[in-house]
Scaffold this active site. Structure first.
Site, PDB file in Angstrom:
ATOM      1  N   ARG A 103       0.839  -1.197   0.000  1.00 49.40           N
ATOM      2  CA  ARG A 103       0.000   0.000   0.000  1.00 49.40           C
ATOM      3  C   ARG A 103       0.876   1.251   0.000  1.00 49.40           C
ATOM      4  NH1 ARG A 103      -0.168   4.563   2.926  1.00 49.40           N
ATOM      5  NH2 ARG A 103      -2.202   5.486   3.018  1.00 49.40           N
ATOM      6  N   HIS A 108       3.063   6.094  -2.266  1.00 47.97           N
ATOM      7  CA  HIS A 108       4.219   7.000  -2.214  1.00 47.97           C
ATOM      8  C   HIS A 108       5.245   6.802  -3.314  1.00 47.97           C
ATOM      9  CE1 HIS A 108       2.755   8.397   1.605  1.00 47.97           C
ATOM     10  NE2 HIS A 108       2.738   7.162   2.069  1.00 47.97           N
TER      11      HIS A 108
END
Length: 143
Positions: A103, A108
């Site tokens: 995730r 990111h």
């Protein structure tokens, strides 16, 4: 006590994401080439995986808050707290923690996601999320 209505809504949403991913994977079977070369397919799979992971984390956080378990230190720790309290099996812990790490990559470091990883998760990782759903239901959602 866990909010049954909210938990059922979240589990239904997670099941929808799993269904969508299985549908893309299986009807017709998707190839690695399609994940690599078809950006719409790749983006759909990436985003739906992201939503499924967020939903899994959200379910865990709601259970932890409602049951007043210790506060998790990270997304990975959410699953450890659930294992510590017998909500999910220890056998799932490692794979769910990898999911939480993935995730972070999706959120990111999205520009460097390897399509091969997406493909492998699509074919090998959905069963972990399905088991997570079943274990949560067995514990908190009466038939």
């Amino acid at each position: 006590m866990v909010d049954q209505s909210l938990l059922k809504q979240k589990l239904a949403l997670l099941n929808e994401y799993i269904h969508d991913l299985r549908d893309v994977r299986d009807n017709p079977p998707i190839s690695l080439s399609a994940v690599v070369n078809d950006k719409k397919t790749r983006r759909f799979v990436e985003r739906t995986l992201h939503l499924a992971i967020e939903c899994s984390l959200d379910i865990g956080n709601h259970i932890i808050a409602d049951e007043k378990y210790r506060e998790p230190r990270s997304n990975r720790d959410i699953f450890a707290v659930l294992v510590e309290n017998g909500v999910i099996s220890e056998a799932l812990l490692g794979d769910l923690q990898k999911m939480a790490q993935f995730r972070n990559l999706l959120v990111h470091d999205y520009a460097r996601i390897d399509p091969d990883i997406i493909y492998k998760i699509l074919y090998n990782g959905l069963k972990d999320v399905e088991t997570y759903v079943m274990e949560i239901k067995d514990r908190f959602v009466p038939d």
